[in-house]
Design a protein around this motif. Sequence first.
Motif, PDB file in Angstrom:
ATOM      1  N   PRO A 133     -40.581  35.160  60.793  1.00 31.84           N
ATOM      2  CA  PRO A 133     -39.835  34.191  61.624  1.00 31.84           C
ATOM      3  C   PRO A 133     -39.499  34.766  62.993  1.00 31.84           C
ATOM      4  N   ALA A 134     -39.064  33.854  63.848  1.00 22.65           N
ATOM      5  CA  ALA A 134     -38.836  34.222  65.244  1.00 22.65           C
ATOM      6  C   ALA A 134     -37.719  35.238  65.387  1.00 22.65           C
ATOM      7  N   LEU A 135     -37.890  36.148  66.338  1.00 19.71           N
ATOM      8  CA  LEU A 135     -36.832  37.085  66.688  1.00 19.71           C
ATOM      9  C   LEU A 135     -35.927  36.412  67.702  1.00 19.71           C
ATOM     10  N   ASP A 136     -34.684  36.858  67.733  1.00 21.51           N
ATOM     11  CA  ASP A 136     -33.764  36.308  68.717  1.00 21.51           C
ATOM     12  C   ASP A 136     -33.358  37.423  69.665  1.00 21.51           C
ATOM     13  N   VAL A 144     -33.139  34.227  73.503  1.00 15.32           N
ATOM     14  CA  VAL A 144     -34.524  33.802  73.701  1.00 15.32           C
ATOM     15  C   VAL A 144     -35.282  34.034  72.408  1.00 15.32           C
ATOM     16  N   LYS A 145     -35.848  32.964  71.883  1.00 16.67           N
ATOM     17  CA  LYS A 145     -36.566  33.101  70.610  1.00 16.67           C
ATOM     18  C   LYS A 145     -38.016  33.498  70.873  1.00 16.67           C
ATOM     19  N   MET A 146     -38.462  34.459  70.075  1.00 16.86           N
ATOM     20  CA  MET A 146     -39.849  34.877  70.237  1.00 16.86           C
ATOM     21  C   MET A 146     -40.454  35.171  68.878  1.00 16.86           C
ATOM     22  N   LEU A 147     -41.590  34.512  68.617  1.00 18.86           N
ATOM     23  CA  LEU A 147     -42.292  34.780  67.370  1.00 18.86           C
ATOM     24  C   LEU A 147     -42.957  36.145  67.454  1.00 18.86           C
TER      25      LEU A 147
END
Lengths: 242, 351, 291
Positions: C128-131, C135-138
Amino acid sequence: MTEQPLLKLTNVEASYGSIRVLKGINIEVPRGQIVALLGANGAGKTTTLRAITGLVKVTGGSIELEGESITRLPTEQVISRGVATSPEGRQVFAELTVLENLKIGAFALRDRSLVKKNLARVYAFFPVLKERHKQIAGTLSGGEQQMLSMGRALMASPRVLLLDEPSLGLAPLIVRDIFQIIKDLNSEGATILIVEQNALQTLKVAHYAYILEVGYLILQGTGRELLNNPSVKAAYLGGHIH
Amino acid sequence: MNKSTTFLPTLMPMLRLAWKKAWFRYVSFGVVLAALPLIPGMTSSNATILGSVVYFSIAALGFQVLLGYSGQISLGHTAFIGVGAYVSGYIVKELGLPFPLAVLAAAVLPFILGLVLGLIALRLEGYYLAIATLGLAESIRIVFIEAHGFTRGFSGFFSNYPRVLGYQFNKGSTYVFMVAILVALMILVYNFINAATGRALAAMRSSQSAAQAMGVSLFKYKLMAFAISTGFAGIAGAMYMHFFRYSDPTIWNSGLSLNLVVACIVGGIASIEGAVIGAAFVVAMPELLRIVPGLGSINGASFVLSGVVIILVLLFYPGGLVNVASDIGKLRSRLSKGSKHPERSTEYVAE
Amino acid sequence: MQIFFQNVIGGIEAGSMYALAALGLVLIYRTAKMSNFAQGTIGMFNAYIAYFVLARTNLPLPAVAILSVIVAFVVGALIELVIMRRASSTIPMGKPIMTLGLIIIFQGLAPMIFGPVPFQFPRFVQKPALDIAGVKMLPNTLVIISVTIILVAILFYVLQNTRLGLAVRVTAANETTARLMGVPTRAVSLGAWSVATALGALSAIMVAPLTSVTVTMMETIHLNSFIAAILGGFSTFHGPVVGAFILGVANNIISYYISSKWVVAILYTCILAFTIFKPQGLFGKAFVKKV
């Protein structure tokens, strides 16, 4: 004893499309000599060099390097057998540095120590190239670019050096330098086939010369003979005699 | 004996003389083409295919001016055909203006679009026109989808057969009308390429630098060729809209642009007849393949085949199909005369 | 501000795919002196093959990706050897037109062989996406961007600092003189075709999870990589890469802040307008066309 010539063209024919440019050319370049190929624009001088290096398809005759046929070999194989060119218009790689240009000249050499040795020799011969080895080649002056072009050809440890119009577009003083360099190179043992429009200067340094006219050789002789030949004087030396 | 035996000897030399004139050949070709639907047993769907050939020929003819005579590639020509289709449809159906005006507008608007795009893209070296047209086509495709009031989007735009000065065309007469337009444009292109403009373009295609040295203003002629090709595409679009009476954004896809290239190359580069032969090849091949057992059931087989054909033609027969007849003739005369009289080769010489 | 950075990261991700493809285009453009219009389509075909290998075997995704890049490398070499090399005597523009023929072939073959249904391609990293500060980043995005940067760095190192790279650069600069130096320029063209096709395939495999595998999946990437090359200039190798990242980020920003419907039209018009003032692109030098 008649020694086998280093480079020998026998009845060489070549054409661009349907236009025959060379109609049977016979040239011999003996080891250690300067041989000149003179003639007007469009006579086929550059085409002769391109036929030797395989850039133009040879449609007849043969080209031999020390007795071995190099007729119709791919360019890179001709080069790796020891034919190096300083092409018309110098054609240095303008966006590359001086050193990179010299390195590409030795592309056909596998032996790294030889490349190093050649580089040292070229730098000794053309100190200005050493000074400017990091400079972008496009920023050199015309004379310096000509030196680079010749130095680049020398990097390949050539058996024969082909010079195509080395004096083209250079100032008279520089032209004199270039011809002095050609003489010096030769006295160090280089075999040279030179194509020129500047007949006077060339005949002064050449051991032997051929005169080409629309695809045929019309005259040949030693440099001195041709210098004194009345028809050569009239046609090629006219304005140049001081 | 009937009259024709005395009539023929006087007619034949006249015909032969007239045949030397391009316009006569094109008009004769048009008459034959226009008469094709009258052949007994011609089905309505075959007549529709003929209509496709004619409309596509118009676009291919324009494309030939661009590709064949100026050596430029466009990858987005389908967009200009689409613009012609929608503009003509909108003018007749929504604005209620006369059909001839609609055709004129369908030619002029893409022509102007071509001029503007060409002014920018043709100044650049390389294949910028190809990319610029591809980009424009992508943008125009979005307009076709989104500008609902103008195109009806995916619901499709329906129109009618043309109506000129109170005369209502039907399918047959619309077809004849399209043929007439095609013939007129063929004559126009013939005159264009045989005038100084065309010779300049031909010089340019073989070597740009050489043409420049000859004092040919490359830019002007390239621009002219491009604008003509987009104008023709617009006319083709107007014909499409009023023959098929329908348009939606899926019709104007990138495959159609590629088919224009196929038509010009396979038919014969830098040849007016070649463009028409090529258009017929592109349109008719899927239909012909349908008859071939095994292949006919495969969807898209003809598309793949046309890709193979274009490569084979470029490798082995760069003059295109237009040379088939004359090459067979040469082969026959060579066989009958032996090899004593070598024929002039029509092969392209490498640059 | 977080949304802005979100868009920038998305733009860099898209720009990565454009960059790889654009590098492929410019390699062939400079060494073989032609445009390869079929690069995107061949990439698409490769993505299909990768999907089926993945579905039918137990091979892990990275292995399949590497395998399909190798396949593309070979396909590129075959195209050069079987078609382009034999086309030296065809009409002017013949070679780029042949690549249009290749588009037609591969575009027609794909649905015939693989069917009309789009396939869902898995991400390289499923996590899952990192935060990061909102800012969310897969992680997958991170993989795409880093793989691109590493590859581009390797390619530039080879181009700039090796004998092979020098051979490529001199072939690009002046093919005839390069031949006179003993550079086997045909082999250079062959290599360029192989590497370029492999880059196109890699670009396709990266985009596959985002768009799913379809016949048209590469159309936007392909067009944008060309436009990136125009923006950056065809005369250098780094220009198109920089152009690709600018294009990717600009695309996302315009799409979010101005109009998602008209972003393509706005972007292309801007770049077309840009070329009026700088026809050779951001890093371009004037082209000198040979006779």
